[in-house]
Design an enzyme around this catalytic site. Structure first.
Site, PDB file in Angstrom:
ATOM      1  N   ASP A  70       8.373  39.809  54.692  1.00 13.66           N
ATOM      2  CA  ASP A  70       8.078  38.658  53.846  1.00 13.66           C
ATOM      3  C   ASP A  70       7.963  39.154  52.397  1.00 13.66           C
ATOM      4  O   ASP A  70       7.899  40.369  52.145  1.00 13.66           O
ATOM      5  CB  ASP A  70       6.757  38.053  54.352  1.00 13.66           C
ATOM      6  CG  ASP A  70       6.180  37.041  53.403  1.00 13.66           C
ATOM      7  OD1 ASP A  70       6.899  36.106  53.039  1.00 13.66           O
ATOM      8  OD2 ASP A  70       4.994  37.195  53.023  1.00 13.66           O
ATOM      9  N   PHE A  71       7.915  38.261  51.441  1.00 10.53           N
ATOM     10  CA  PHE A  71       7.794  38.656  50.028  1.00 10.53           C
ATOM     11  C   PHE A  71       6.373  38.430  49.498  1.00 10.53           C
ATOM     12  O   PHE A  71       5.625  39.377  49.316  1.00 10.53           O
ATOM     13  CB  PHE A  71       8.843  37.893  49.187  1.00 10.53           C
ATOM     14  CG  PHE A  71       8.830  38.293  47.738  1.00 10.53           C
ATOM     15  CD1 PHE A  71       9.437  39.474  47.321  1.00 10.53           C
ATOM     16  CD2 PHE A  71       8.201  37.494  46.789  1.00 10.53           C
ATOM     17  CE1 PHE A  71       9.405  39.860  45.986  1.00 10.53           C
ATOM     18  CE2 PHE A  71       8.161  37.872  45.456  1.00 10.53           C
ATOM     19  CZ  PHE A  71       8.764  39.054  45.054  1.00 10.53           C
TER      20      PHE A  71
ATOM     21  N   ASP B   8       2.203  38.072  55.909  1.00 11.69           N
ATOM     22  CA  ASP B   8       0.799  37.836  55.549  1.00 11.69           C
ATOM     23  C   ASP B   8       0.304  36.428  55.865  1.00 11.69           C
ATOM     24  O   ASP B   8      -0.854  36.118  55.605  1.00 11.69           O
ATOM     25  CB  ASP B   8       0.580  38.056  54.045  1.00 11.69           C
ATOM     26  CG  ASP B   8       1.144  36.902  53.223  1.00 11.69           C
ATOM     27  OD1 ASP B   8       2.337  36.576  53.405  1.00 11.69           O
ATOM     28  OD2 ASP B   8       0.382  36.301  52.449  1.00 11.69           O
TER      29      ASP B   8
END
Ligand SMILES: [Mg+2]
Length: 241
Positions: A3-4, A178
């Protein structure tokens, strides 16, 4: 796969001001040279990811808008079914921008849009109510995130289907995330594990991390700095000498 936001990049009040931690781009670039595939799987548009990961972007598989658009070797593609919803998204994003109270920002991503209450968390209830009404009215699907709700075309694509596609035929696969939207990717890897694939699901912990994500992870690290340390360690073990 990673994920970013909240994983490679610290969460910031203004979503337009998010940048990966220093060191992330070179380590992703090294890993892309050493591993079969390195993908960044995000709710952001691919164009945003390409900008923020410039220097490594051409060596990565970039998947944006939770799988609705992606780019491999520089070529951008979008899901055909989701494309049909572009006018509805534009209309609802514009309406939300007109009606949003101070403290709520509307991020128009083309094929999706996000209502953010990060600068005024007390507005989260407004965001949730508005998103639910917009979903009923338009047929778009509401997906909750960290102090935000996203409206997306109601297509059966999420980070889980992306993780499934990118891990197909691999002997090992990992996913770093996250937030709630990353859970389907953890689930996809759990299914791969059942098929004999070596898998690792990693959660970047924060005060806002959903407990179910932490519970589902094989490994929990301390936010983006913990992710960077993990990637650096992986790179040290896998990069060609
Ligand atoms: Mg995130």
């Amino acid at each position: 796969m990673s994920d970013f936001d909240g994983t490679l990049a610290p969460i910031v009040v203004d979503p337009g001001a998010a940048w990966p931690l220093a060191g992330v781009v070179p380590v992703l670039s090294r890993l892309a040279g050493a591993l079969g595939l390195v993908g960044v799987v995000s709710g952001r548009p691919v164009g945003f990811l390409r900008d923020r990961l410039a220097g490594a972007a051409d060596s990565l598989v970039l998947v944006g808008l939770y799988g609705l658009e992606w780019s491999e070797r520089g070529e951008l593609r979008a899901d055909a079914e989701a494309q049909r919803w572009r006018p509805a998204v534009a209309e609802e994003a514009a309406a939300a921008a007109r009606r949003a109270p101070p403290g709520v920002t509307v991020e128009d991503k083309g094929l999706t849009f996000t209502l953010h209450a990060r600068s005024s968390p007390q507005r989260l209830a407004w965001v949730e109510d508005y998103a639910a009404a917009a979903a009923r009215r338009s047929g778009l699907a509401a997906h909750p995130g960290r102090l935000s709700v996203e409206l997306r075309p109601p297509v059966e694509i999420d980070k889980g289907t992306v993780a499934e596609r990118l891990s197909a035929g691999r002997t090992a696969a990992g996913y770093l995330g996250d937030d709630r939207g990353d859970l389907p990717a953890f689930d996809a890897l759990a299914r791969r594990r059942g098929e004999g694939v070596a898998t690792l699901s990693v959660a970047a912990a924060s005060a806002e991390a959903p407990p179910e994500l932490l519970a589902a992870a094989d490994l929990v690290v301390d936010g983006p700095p913990g992710i960077l340390a993990l990637l650096a360690a992986l790179s040290a073990r896998t990069a060609p000498p």
